[in-house]
Design a protein around this motif. Structure first.
Motif, mmCIF file in Angstrom:
data_model
loop_
_atom_site.group_PDB
_atom_site.id
_atom_site.type_symbol
_atom_site.label_atom_id
_atom_site.label_comp_id
_atom_site.label_asym_id
_atom_site.label_seq_id
_atom_site.Cartn_x
_atom_site.Cartn_y
_atom_site.Cartn_z
ATOM 1 N N UNK A 1 0.795 -1.165 -0.041
ATOM 2 C CA UNK A 1 0.257 0.037 -0.031
ATOM 3 C C UNK A 1 0.868 1.245 0.039
ATOM 4 N N UNK A 2 1.716 1.179 1.000
ATOM 5 C CA UNK A 2 2.722 2.437 0.884
ATOM 6 C C UNK A 2 3.232 2.873 -0.314
ATOM 7 N N UNK A 3 3.880 2.117 -0.973
ATOM 8 C CA UNK A 3 4.346 2.223 -2.483
ATOM 9 C C UNK A 3 3.522 2.505 -3.694
ATOM 10 N N UNK A 4 2.457 1.911 -3.588
ATOM 11 C CA UNK A 4 1.389 2.001 -4.433
ATOM 12 C C UNK A 4 0.691 3.492 -4.272
ATOM 13 N N UNK A 5 0.638 3.912 -3.081
ATOM 14 C CA UNK A 5 0.079 5.358 -2.893
ATOM 15 C C UNK A 5 1.012 6.335 -3.336
ATOM 16 N N UNK A 6 2.385 6.027 -3.318
ATOM 17 C CA UNK A 6 3.482 6.860 -4.069
ATOM 18 C C UNK A 6 3.200 6.846 -5.650
ATOM 19 N N UNK A 7 2.411 6.153 -6.147
ATOM 20 C CA UNK A 7 2.208 6.060 -7.605
ATOM 21 C C UNK A 7 2.774 4.872 -8.284
ATOM 22 N N UNK A 8 3.448 3.925 -7.453
ATOM 23 C CA UNK A 8 3.874 2.756 -8.469
ATOM 24 C C UNK A 8 2.652 1.754 -8.503
ATOM 25 N N UNK A 9 3.046 1.018 -9.576
ATOM 26 C CA UNK A 9 2.127 -0.016 -10.142
ATOM 27 C C UNK A 9 2.116 -1.387 -9.215
ATOM 28 N N UNK A 10 1.097 -1.911 -9.330
ATOM 29 C CA UNK A 10 0.956 -3.168 -8.514
ATOM 30 C C UNK A 10 1.885 -4.209 -8.680
ATOM 31 N N UNK A 11 2.186 -4.465 -10.025
ATOM 32 C CA UNK A 11 3.162 -5.404 -10.345
ATOM 33 C C UNK A 11 4.687 -4.839 -10.065
#
Length: 229
Positions: A94-104
């Motif tokens: 979640x932390x990194x996806x909130x930063x705009x990273x894709x799930x993959x």
């Protein structure tokens, strides 16, 4: 190319403890570009934390202009947004996806994050049962998994056991080398003189000096000595 430009920027805050609104930062002007390492210095209450939160997008300028180009990683509050009822693994996602990273993209990095955190089977248990040290390991691993264009950093790395502090310090050095720009809020003169080329001396929400980091510290120390006379 990463860049931060602040022009006549003001930040006002309001809340239950403040009658109306209070200006925390006033007419802040500075520009830093790719390769710059900026030390934020000044006494407690000068506005350093408010400026860091504004650069991170947590607060918004009340007036003036703030232009930021490049991806930001803020390490002054690594636990921000953590869901204690979720597992360590899910919080890393979640932390990194909130930063705009894709799930993959984040999923591919998960094994590296989990290995760095090194908390064993607890990675799949809710963070609400973690010790403070375990939580720090988990959120630090997630927060430093990717190389940012702009790194915002505070002096909070004293947490955790000695082994983890040594490992995290090494990773921080690597991040600073790889990032395009660094903004470091610090009270440590030697650290910032060694690590930074520029200094921004804040005093009561105003820029007292912006320029060479050595001169910034000289101004700060000189004013402090004058107060003691």
């Amino acid at each position: 190319m990463p860049k931060i430009l602040a022009k006549d920027m003001c930040v006002k805050l309001s809340g239950r403890r403040i009658f109306g609104s209070e200006t925390i930062l006033s007419n802040v002007n500075f520009e830093i570009k790719d390769g710059d390492r900026l030390a934020l210095i000044g006494p407690n209450g000068a506005g350093k934390s408010t400026l860091m939160q504004t650069l991170a997008g947590i607060l918004e300028p009340s007036s003036g202009m703030l232009e930021i180009e490049g991806e930001i990683n803020a390490l002054f509050n690594v636990g921000l947004g953590t869901r204690k009822e979720s597992t360590g693994r899910r919080n890393m996602l979640l932390r990194n996806m909130v930063q705009g990273r894709s799930y993959k993209e984040v999923k591919d990095k998960l094994p590296e994050m989990i290995d760095f955190a090194d908390i064993g089977e607890y990675i799949d248990r809710p963070m609400e049962i973690y010790s403070q040290g375990m939580a720090m390991r988990c959120v630090f691993a997630a927060a430093t998994a990717f190389d940012p264009d702009i790194l915002l950093m505070d002096e909070w790395l004293g947490a955790g056991d000695a082994g983890f502090r040594e490992k995290s310090a090494k990773r921080m050095e690597e991040l600073v080398e790889k990032s395009g720009m660094l903004v470091l809020a610090t009270h440590h003169q030697r650290l910032s003189r060694d690590m930074c080329n520029l200094g921004l001396y804040l005093k009561k929400g105003n820029v007292a000096f912006f320029g060479d980091v050595g001169e910034a510290w000289d101004r700060y120390i000189e004013e402090g000595l004058r107060k003691e006379d």
